[in-house]
Structures are given as structure tokens and as C-alpha cells.
Design a protein around this motif. Structure first.
Motif, PDB file in Angstrom:
ATOM      1  N   SER A  65       1.501  -2.568   0.266  1.00  0.00           N
ATOM      2  CA  SER A  65       1.109  -1.353  -0.451  1.00  0.00           C
ATOM      3  C   SER A  65       2.325  -0.649  -1.043  1.00  0.00           C
ATOM      4  O   SER A  65       2.240  -0.049  -2.118  1.00  0.00           O
ATOM      5  CB  SER A  65       0.344  -0.400   0.480  1.00  0.00           C
ATOM      6  N   VAL A  66       3.456  -0.719  -0.346  1.00  0.00           N
ATOM      7  CA  VAL A  66       4.685  -0.107  -0.864  1.00  0.00           C
ATOM      8  C   VAL A  66       5.279  -0.968  -1.979  1.00  0.00           C
ATOM      9  O   VAL A  66       5.719  -0.458  -3.011  1.00  0.00           O
ATOM     10  CB  VAL A  66       5.723   0.098   0.259  1.00  0.00           C
ATOM     11  N   ASN A 114       3.637  -0.509  -5.289  1.00  0.00           N
ATOM     12  CA  ASN A 114       3.783   0.784  -5.944  1.00  0.00           C
ATOM     13  C   ASN A 114       4.505   0.593  -7.261  1.00  0.00           C
ATOM     14  O   ASN A 114       5.540  -0.079  -7.316  1.00  0.00           O
ATOM     15  CB  ASN A 114       4.554   1.737  -5.039  1.00  0.00           C
ATOM     16  N   LYS A 115       4.011   1.211  -8.292  1.00  0.00           N
ATOM     17  CA  LYS A 115       4.565   0.988  -9.630  1.00  0.00           C
ATOM     18  C   LYS A 115       5.897   1.718  -9.850  1.00  0.00           C
ATOM     19  O   LYS A 115       6.543   1.501 -10.879  1.00  0.00           O
ATOM     20  CB  LYS A 115       3.554   1.440 -10.685  1.00  0.00           C
ATOM     21  N   TYR A 116       6.295   2.558  -8.921  1.00  0.00           N
ATOM     22  CA  TYR A 116       7.565   3.276  -9.056  1.00  0.00           C
ATOM     23  C   TYR A 116       8.725   2.297  -8.853  1.00  0.00           C
ATOM     24  O   TYR A 116       8.814   1.619  -7.836  1.00  0.00           O
ATOM     25  CB  TYR A 116       7.623   4.404  -8.021  1.00  0.00           C
ATOM     26  N   LYS A 170      12.884   2.287  -6.021  1.00  0.00           N
ATOM     27  CA  LYS A 170      12.568   2.352  -4.598  1.00  0.00           C
ATOM     28  C   LYS A 170      13.329   1.298  -3.796  1.00  0.00           C
ATOM     29  O   LYS A 170      13.665   0.223  -4.301  1.00  0.00           O
ATOM     30  CB  LYS A 170      11.064   2.185  -4.361  1.00  0.00           C
ATOM     31  N   TRP A 175      -1.209   3.073  -4.899  1.00  0.00           N
ATOM     32  CA  TRP A 175      -0.312   2.354  -5.809  1.00  0.00           C
ATOM     33  C   TRP A 175       0.589   3.297  -6.609  1.00  0.00           C
ATOM     34  O   TRP A 175       1.649   2.894  -7.092  1.00  0.00           O
ATOM     35  CB  TRP A 175      -1.123   1.482  -6.760  1.00  0.00           C
ATOM     36  N   ASP A 176       0.182   4.567  -6.740  1.00  0.00           N
ATOM     37  CA  ASP A 176       0.990   5.540  -7.479  1.00  0.00           C
ATOM     38  C   ASP A 176       1.554   6.631  -6.572  1.00  0.00           C
ATOM     39  O   ASP A 176       1.994   7.676  -7.059  1.00  0.00           O
ATOM     40  CB  ASP A 176       0.154   6.167  -8.600  1.00  0.00           C
ATOM     41  N   PHE A 177       1.536   6.398  -5.262  1.00  0.00           N
ATOM     42  CA  PHE A 177       1.976   7.421  -4.312  1.00  0.00           C
ATOM     43  C   PHE A 177       3.393   7.906  -4.600  1.00  0.00           C
ATOM     44  O   PHE A 177       3.649   9.113  -4.653  1.00  0.00           O
ATOM     45  CB  PHE A 177       1.899   6.887  -2.874  1.00  0.00           C
ATOM     46  N   LEU A 178       4.328   6.989  -4.750  1.00  0.00           N
ATOM     47  CA  LEU A 178       5.732   7.385  -4.900  1.00  0.00           C
ATOM     48  C   LEU A 178       5.951   8.221  -6.154  1.00  0.00           C
ATOM     49  O   LEU A 178       6.662   9.237  -6.115  1.00  0.00           O
ATOM     50  CB  LEU A 178       6.626   6.141  -4.914  1.00  0.00           C
ATOM     51  N   GLU A 179       5.342   7.823  -7.253  1.00  0.00           N
ATOM     52  CA  GLU A 179       5.496   8.602  -8.487  1.00  0.00           C
ATOM     53  C   GLU A 179       4.884   9.991  -8.338  1.00  0.00           C
ATOM     54  O   GLU A 179       5.474  10.989  -8.765  1.00  0.00           O
ATOM     55  CB  GLU A 179       4.851   7.873  -9.658  1.00  0.00           C
TER      56      GLU A 179
END
Length: 334
Positions: free
Chosen positions: A96-97, A100-102, A105, A167-171
Motif C-alpha cells: 500500500s505504501v 502510493n503515487k507520491y 518517499k 493510494w494518495d495518502f502521502l500526497e
């Protein structure tokens, strides 16, 4: 899922007017004087209803006009995943990490003396993440600090090995930290194994109310005192200046209070979703809650100098006393 959350949110907001209507109906139809009835529910009138009115009146207004921030400057992120015997879920967490599209990282996985296949599973991703292993410490804080030594990001994101992030958590999380006053943030946590049992479904409702309503309100008044250990974000510079995580059960609550003591802004990030495993049996749920309450009391005692101090602002003047009142004292009064 979003439709379900809106339904729960709406029902919770409607509880206040419905409760008030029920009070006056009871007085009108039962042989009870208004004075006697008000005395009976005096504690709730003084403590509970102001909160409920804030949820009904203030929260919808603020949320209506609130605009999520936009990414101005990308910040480097280090995601630390501590794990002990999590072979069933660790692969999902790591993927899942990775998905992520960010782009900016770094992923640091720390195995804390697992005796199952956790380390072997994590090692399959060693070409894309940093995999560390240490002897079992018995406390999550040691594993987090071990991972912190390898972290290079501006922000530290902690993710439990039984948790997956959107999938967009970091952004969604990083945009809030373009504000230099923000030093820590809570993700919007949901239940991953919601359909396992009636108990997990009830906990799913609890999480929606606690995060989408409770933490929004706390963030609004700057009284958010717990960044969940399952998924939270802290600036690395602040975390390192505080000496990292103290070796104590409930390190997430402890580090949040430490952040407040340096007058950092702690926020709730409603668009940053994550899902975590919750206890599926009554016995495991009771053990979890007992552990949570014990650590809560232990940390409140540790940070007793936080209470009623103007230097710590609203978190010390309102947040901590409110937590003690509602989570401890009110239980005995009721």
C-alpha cells in the motif's frame, strides 16, 4: 464507503435535536417536573450538550467553508513500518505504501524480533525499501527509534504493519505540512476487517464518529492530543529534537503531548485515509481497551505538568483537562 460515512456523520449530528425533543416530550408526558428532570440530567446538560451543539452548529459550518490545502512544495517523506509477528498483513501494508503515487518517499521497515515469517516476507521488497532487523524489544518505541536512525525525509510517517494507507495518502498528508506551523498530523483511520463480525462493524461505526466528527472538532479547537500510532505524521526535525519516542506503552499519545509542549500545531487530516485491523473477539477487544486506558492514565500522570498551564495554550488549558474529565472522572460520575 463515502456514502456510508456521510450517513453515520448525519445520524450523529441529528442526535442532539432529537435528544432535546425527547427531553421535552418526557417532561410533558411523564409525571416529572421540569426542575427534577433537569437536576437528574444536570451533568449531561453542562458537559455533554455543549459538545453536541458544537457538532451540530460549528462543525458543519466550518467544514462547509473549509478548503483542503493544495501541494505547493513537495517534502521528502520517510515511512517507518515497525512489525512483530505480522506475517498475515505485512505484505499488504508494504504494498500500500509502495503503490502510493507520491514520488518523494523512503520506506523503512523494522522487524522487531519476529518469530514467524514477517522478516522473510518484508525482505522480498528489499530492492525497493530499507529492511532492518533487531532483537525483540517488547516496545514499539524501540523499533520506531531504530527506523528513525535510517530515515532521511522531512516528514516521518508511522504505519503499523496491520494497516494499509490509501493510494494518495502521502500526497494528501504532505499538503498540510506546507504550513510551517503544522508539526504533526493524524490520519483518518478506518476499520480494515469491518465485515468480520458484529463487533468489528460496531468498531467501524465508532471509528467513523471518533475521527470524522471527534477529531475534526478537536483539530478545530487545537485540542487534538493523540496522533494514532497506526498512522501518523510528524516533522523529523521536531521528533529528533524531542529525542524520538520514549520507551513507553502508548508512545503515540506521549509523543503528541511532547509536540504540544514545544507549541507545535497538531492537526487532523480528513482526506488522508488509512485502514487498520481491529480486535475481532470480545476478549481481545477488552484487553485492547484496558491496555489503552492504562497507558492513557500512565501518560497523563507523566505529563501532569501539562495541565492548566497557559504556556501550553489550549491543549494544556482545555484539551488535557477535558480528556481527564470525560475519559476518567465522568465514567465514575455517570
Amino acid at each position: 464507503m463515502k456514502r456510508f460515512q456521510k450517513i453515520v456523520f448525519t445520524i450523529n449530528l441529528l442526535l442532539t435535536p432529537l435528544t432535546i425533543i425527547a427531553v421535552f416530550w418526557s417532561v410533558a408526558n411523564l409525571e416529572v417536573s421540569l426542575t427534577s428532570f433537569l437536576l437528574t440530567i444536570a451533568f449531561s446538560l453542562i458537559i455533554d450538550y455543549p459538545r453536541m451543539l458544537a457538532k451540530v452548529v460549528l462543525l458543519p459550518i466550518v467544514e462547509y467553508f473549509r478548503k483542503p490545502p493544495k501541494l505547493r512544495e513537495p517534502l521528502r517523506v520517510s515511512v517507518i513500518i515497525p512489525a512483530h509477528n505480522e506475517e498475515k498483513t505485512v505484505s499488504l501494508t508494504i504494498e500500500s505504501v509502495l503503490e502510493n503515487k507520491y514520488h518523494w518517499k523512503q520506506i523503512v521497515f523494522v522487524d522487531d524480533g519476529s518469530t514467524d515469517n514477517t522478516l522473510a516476507i518484508a525482505s522480498k521488497y528489499s530492492d525497493r525499501i530499507i529492511v532492518l532487523s533487531r532483537a525483540k524489544s517488547g516496545m514499539k518505541a524501540y523499533a520506531l527509534n531504530y527506523g528513525l536512525r535510517a530515515a532521511t525525509g522531512d516528514l516521518i510517517v508511522t504505519v503499523d504493519a496491520d494497516t494499509i494507507i490509501a493510494w494518495d495518502f502521502l500526497e494528501k498528508a504532505v499538503v498540510y505540512f506546507n504550513d510551517p506551523n503544522v508539526v504533526a498530523g493524524s490520519g483518518n483511520l478506518r476499520v480494515l476487517n469491518e465485515k468480520s463480525s458484529i463487533l468489528t462493524r460496531l468498531q467501524s461505526l465508532e471509528y467513523v464518529i471518533a475521527f470524522d466528527i471527534g477529531r475534526r472538532l478537536q483539530s478545530m479547537f487545537n485540542t487534538l492530543l493523540i496522533i494514532p500510532g497506526a498512522v501518523g505524521v510528524v516533522r523529523r526535525s521536531i521528533l529528533e529534537s524531542l529525542g524520538g519516542y520514549d520507551p513507553i506503552i502508548g508512545e503515540d499519545f506521549d509523543v503528541t503531548l511532547k509536540v504540544h509542549k514545544v507549541r507545535g500545531r497538531v492537526i487532523f487530516m480528513p482526506e488522508a485515509y488509512a485502514w487498520t485491523e481491529v480486535p475481532g473477539t470480545l476478549g481481545s477487544w477488552i484487553r485492547q481497551r484496558i491496555r489503552w486506558h492504562r497507558s492513557q492514565m500512565r501518560i497523563l500522570i507523566k505529563h501532569r505538568n501539562f495541565f492548566f498551564k497557559r504556556i501550553f495554550g489550549t491543549p494544556g488549558l482545555i484539551g488535557a483537562p477535558d480528556m481527564l474529565l470525560m475519559d476518567v472522572i465522568a465514567l465514575f460520575i455517570r
